[in-house]
Design an enzyme around this catalytic site. Structure first.
Site, PDB file in Angstrom:
ATOM      1  N   ASP A   7       0.803  -1.060   0.048  1.00 19.38           N
ATOM      2  CA  ASP A   7      -0.049   0.160   0.070  1.00 19.38           C
ATOM      3  C   ASP A   7       1.044   1.121  -0.004  1.00 19.38           C
ATOM      4  O   ASP A   7       1.445   1.801   0.988  1.00 19.38           O
ATOM      5  CB  ASP A   7      -1.022  -0.048   1.221  1.00 19.38           C
ATOM      6  N   GLU A  67      -2.166  -1.950  -4.789  1.00 18.72           N
ATOM      7  CA  GLU A  67      -3.397  -0.963  -5.259  1.00 18.72           C
ATOM      8  C   GLU A  67      -3.481  -0.106  -6.387  1.00 18.72           C
ATOM      9  O   GLU A  67      -2.412   0.701  -6.410  1.00 18.72           O
ATOM     10  CB  GLU A  67      -4.250  -0.368  -4.027  1.00 18.72           C
ATOM     11  N   HIS A 139      -2.319   1.064   6.974  1.00 20.52           N
ATOM     12  CA  HIS A 139      -1.648   0.893   5.646  1.00 20.52           C
ATOM     13  C   HIS A 139      -1.246  -0.441   5.736  1.00 20.52           C
ATOM     14  O   HIS A 139      -1.028  -1.277   4.612  1.00 20.52           O
ATOM     15  CB  HIS A 139      -0.535   1.904   5.812  1.00 20.52           C
TER      16      HIS A 139
END
Length: 153
Positions: A7, A67, A139
C-alpha cells in the site's frame, strides 16, 4: 506461494506478506515504512525503496500486488503518490517478482464482499481471514488486503 501486498504512500507505505497454502492463507508478517514528512522527495523515495527491498530480501515473495492509484482532488498529490507507486513497482521487479495491480473497489469486494467497504470493515475481515494478525497501522492492514486479493485472483 508467498505474496507481498504493498500500500504505497509518501508518508506511510504499508506492506504485508502472506502465504497461500492450497486453499488456506497464512499471515507471515506486515509493517509500515514511515517516512519523515519534511524529508526531500529523493530521500523519501530512497527510504521507501530501502524498506521494501529489505522486506523482499527477508521474505522472498514469488508474487506482489499493489492497489491501483486513487486520484485525489489535488493533482500535485496524485503525481507525488505516483512516485511512491513507481518505487513499489520497481523493487519487486528488480528481483524478478511479477507485480499485479488491483482497483480499490476490487480489493474491498475481494475482502468484504462489498466494493465500498470502510477501512474498519477491511481491517476486521483481514483479521478473520488471517487469524487476527497484529497490524501496526491501517496501511499494513490494507497491504494484507491487497495480498489476499492477489491470492484470490
Amino acid at each position: 506461494m508467498i505474496i507481498l501486498g504493498i500500500d504505497p504512500g509518501l508518508r506511510f507505505t504499508g506492506w504485508g506478506v502472506i502465504e497461500r497454502r492450497g486453499n488456506s492463507l497464512v499471515h507471515i508478517a506486515n509493517g509500515t515504512i514511515k517516512v519523515p514528512e519534511k524529508a526531500p522527495m529523493s530521500e523519501r523515495l530512497k527510504l521507501i525503496h530501502d524498506g521494501l527491498r529489505e522486506v523482499v530480501e527477508k521474505f522472498a515473495p514469488s508474487a506482489a500486488a499493489i492497489e491501483d492509484v486513487f486520484v485525489n482532488m489535488n493533482p500535485q498529490s496524485t503525481l507525488k503518490l505516483g512516485a511512491a507507486r513507481g518505487v513499489a513497482f520497481v523493487v519487486p521487479a528488480l528481483f524478478g517478482i511479477p507485480v499485479a495491480e488491483f482497483s480499490p473497489n476490487l480489493v474491498k469486494k475481494s475482502i468484504t464482499g462489498v466494493g465500498h467497504a470502510t477501512k474498519e470493515q477491511i481491517q476486521m475481515m483481514v483479521g478473520v481471514l488471517l487469524g487476527k494478525p497484529a497490524t501496526d497501522s491501517e496501511h499494513s492492514a490494507d497491504a494484507l488486503a491487497i495480498a489476499i486479493t492477489r491470492a484470490h485472483s
